[in-house]
Write a protein that holds these residues in place. Structure first.
Motif, PDB file in Angstrom:
ATOM      1  N   ARG A 207      -0.326  71.340 -37.925  1.00  0.00           N
ATOM      2  CA  ARG A 207       0.930  71.206 -37.176  1.00  0.00           C
ATOM      3  C   ARG A 207       2.036  72.021 -37.831  1.00  0.00           C
ATOM      4  N   ARG A 208       2.112  72.006 -39.138  1.00  0.00           N
ATOM      5  CA  ARG A 208       3.163  72.755 -39.843  1.00  0.00           C
ATOM      6  C   ARG A 208       2.987  74.262 -39.655  1.00  0.00           C
ATOM      7  N   ILE A 209       1.749  74.729 -39.597  1.00  0.00           N
ATOM      8  CA  ILE A 209       1.516  76.141 -39.298  1.00  0.00           C
ATOM      9  C   ILE A 209       1.998  76.463 -37.891  1.00  0.00           C
ATOM     10  N   ARG A 210       1.608  75.632 -36.927  1.00  0.00           N
ATOM     11  CA  ARG A 210       1.987  75.878 -35.534  1.00  0.00           C
ATOM     12  C   ARG A 210       3.490  75.875 -35.342  1.00  0.00           C
ATOM     13  N   GLU A 211       4.188  75.029 -36.084  1.00  0.00           N
ATOM     14  CA  GLU A 211       5.644  74.996 -35.981  1.00  0.00           C
ATOM     15  C   GLU A 211       6.266  76.307 -36.436  1.00  0.00           C
ATOM     16  N   ARG A 212       5.536  77.075 -37.215  1.00  0.00           N
ATOM     17  CA  ARG A 212       6.062  78.333 -37.721  1.00  0.00           C
ATOM     18  C   ARG A 212       5.638  79.549 -36.900  1.00  0.00           C
ATOM     19  N   PHE A 215       5.195  79.823 -30.281  1.00  0.00           N
ATOM     20  CA  PHE A 215       6.391  79.630 -29.463  1.00  0.00           C
ATOM     21  C   PHE A 215       6.548  78.148 -29.137  1.00  0.00           C
ATOM     22  N   ASP A 216       5.445  77.508 -28.797  1.00  0.00           N
ATOM     23  CA  ASP A 216       5.441  76.086 -28.488  1.00  0.00           C
ATOM     24  C   ASP A 216       4.302  75.436 -29.275  1.00  0.00           C
ATOM     25  N   PRO A 217       4.623  74.718 -30.380  1.00  0.00           N
ATOM     26  CA  PRO A 217       3.569  74.122 -31.210  1.00  0.00           C
ATOM     27  C   PRO A 217       2.657  73.162 -30.449  1.00  0.00           C
ATOM     28  N   SER A 218       3.157  72.588 -29.362  1.00  0.00           N
ATOM     29  CA  SER A 218       2.351  71.653 -28.581  1.00  0.00           C
ATOM     30  C   SER A 218       1.414  72.360 -27.607  1.00  0.00           C
ATOM     31  N   ALA A 219       1.641  73.658 -27.408  1.00  0.00           N
ATOM     32  CA  ALA A 219       0.776  74.462 -26.544  1.00  0.00           C
ATOM     33  C   ALA A 219       0.445  75.761 -27.262  1.00  0.00           C
ATOM     34  N   HIS A 222      -2.108  80.850 -30.749  1.00  0.00           N
ATOM     35  CA  HIS A 222      -2.690  81.540 -31.903  1.00  0.00           C
ATOM     36  C   HIS A 222      -3.732  80.665 -32.606  1.00  0.00           C
ATOM     37  N   LEU A 223      -3.266  79.509 -33.096  1.00  0.00           N
ATOM     38  CA  LEU A 223      -4.139  78.608 -33.843  1.00  0.00           C
ATOM     39  C   LEU A 223      -4.637  77.529 -32.888  1.00  0.00           C
ATOM     40  N   MET A 224      -5.888  77.692 -32.472  1.00  0.00           N
ATOM     41  CA  MET A 224      -6.421  76.892 -31.370  1.00  0.00           C
ATOM     42  C   MET A 224      -7.285  75.738 -31.860  1.00  0.00           C
ATOM     43  N   THR A 225      -7.241  74.654 -31.096  1.00  0.00           N
ATOM     44  CA  THR A 225      -8.148  73.527 -31.313  1.00  0.00           C
ATOM     45  C   THR A 225      -9.406  73.726 -30.481  1.00  0.00           C
ATOM     46  N   VAL A 226     -10.554  73.607 -31.118  1.00  0.00           N
ATOM     47  CA  VAL A 226     -11.840  73.653 -30.414  1.00  0.00           C
ATOM     48  C   VAL A 226     -12.355  72.229 -30.394  1.00  0.00           C
ATOM     49  N   ARG A 227     -12.229  71.590 -29.254  1.00  0.00           N
ATOM     50  CA  ARG A 227     -12.471  70.159 -29.157  1.00  0.00           C
ATOM     51  C   ARG A 227     -13.849  69.771 -29.699  1.00  0.00           C
ATOM     52  N   GLY A 228     -13.837  68.781 -30.581  1.00  0.00           N
ATOM     53  CA  GLY A 228     -15.077  68.267 -31.145  1.00  0.00           C
ATOM     54  C   GLY A 228     -15.618  69.081 -32.306  1.00  0.00           C
TER      55      GLY A 228
END
Length: 240
Positions: A207-212, A215-219, A222-228
């Protein structure tokens, strides 16, 4: 013998004694203790510290607030001791500058293992800095740029403050673009201990990376979640 200075900050004498004894058996020779915020400030001002084991609840204040003050004396590795385990509590600890945390009750050998792993990683990076600087890179991904040599993160060509563990996690992703890493793999790679990490530690740093960098840390793009499976850094930002 390990000469790195360790400061234990806790108002429970039994915990301080237990941790101190284990660290001494593990080879640490310079261990200082404090039972309050005031004593902690006095000790670090007098002796300095490479590692701080910091209780969250202290008789004269919060360990979370104390963490920021201790940072003024250098860049020690700060490990929180806490009975609180909610995501918000963990996030607060990292936001104030903590590097890791462990919940009570705990095994003091785990604390020693985490500290040794951190110091080992620091020594390895120092060796790389001294002997392999020419091999180190500047990584460019979309709107951000990470310089391994300078330890600098630029977003939209502007420098962005990036704490050490956040930087190291982002650097790991930059070195392995497109590869999916599980939380366990990320903890082992960055914090240095297999199987002793907490999912919250990795999730909060993601989360701290995404905040930096997003553009929108909630969406994120760049740094993507691969579910599971885990997380990956994409070379070109994904469009939504």
């Amino acid at each position: 013998m390990i000469t790195n200075k360790v400061l234990i900050v806790d108002d429970e004498p039994s915990i301080v004694k237990m941790v101190q004894m284990v660290l001494q058996k593990e080879g640490f020779s310079q261990i200082y203790t404090a039972g309050s915020c005031k004593e902690a400030i006095d000790q670090i001002a007098r002796h300095g510290a490479d590692v701080i084991i910091l209780d969250v609840m202290l008789p004269d204040g919060s360990g979370l607030e104390l963490c920021g003050k201790l940072r003024a004396y250098g860049n020690p590795y700060i490990l929180f001791l806490t009975a609180k385990v909610s995501d918000l509590d963990v996030l607060a600890g990292f936001a104030m500058g903590g590097d890791d945390y462990i919940t009570k009750p705990f095994n003091p050998l785990e604390i020693a293992a985490r500290i040794k792993a951190r110091l080992r990683r620091t020594d390895e990076r120092t060796t790389l800095d001294a002997g392999q600087r020419s091999d180190r890179k500047v990584y460019r991904y979309g709107r951000f740029q990470l310089s391994e040599i300078e330890g600098e993160l630029l977003v939209d060509e502007k420098p962005v403050n990036c704490p050490a563990q956040v930087f190291q996690l982002l650097l790991h992703f930059c070195k392995h673009p497109g590869i999916v890493f599980s939380k366990t793999q990320l903890y082992e790679a960055v914090w240095g201990i297999d199987g002793l990490g907490d999912d919250n530690t990795v999730m909060v740093h993601i989360r701290r990376i995404r905040e930096r960098i997003e553009f929108d840390p909630s969406a994120p793009t760049h740094l993507m979640t691969v579910r599971g499976l885990g997380y990956k850094l994409v070379k070109e930002p994904m469009t939504r």
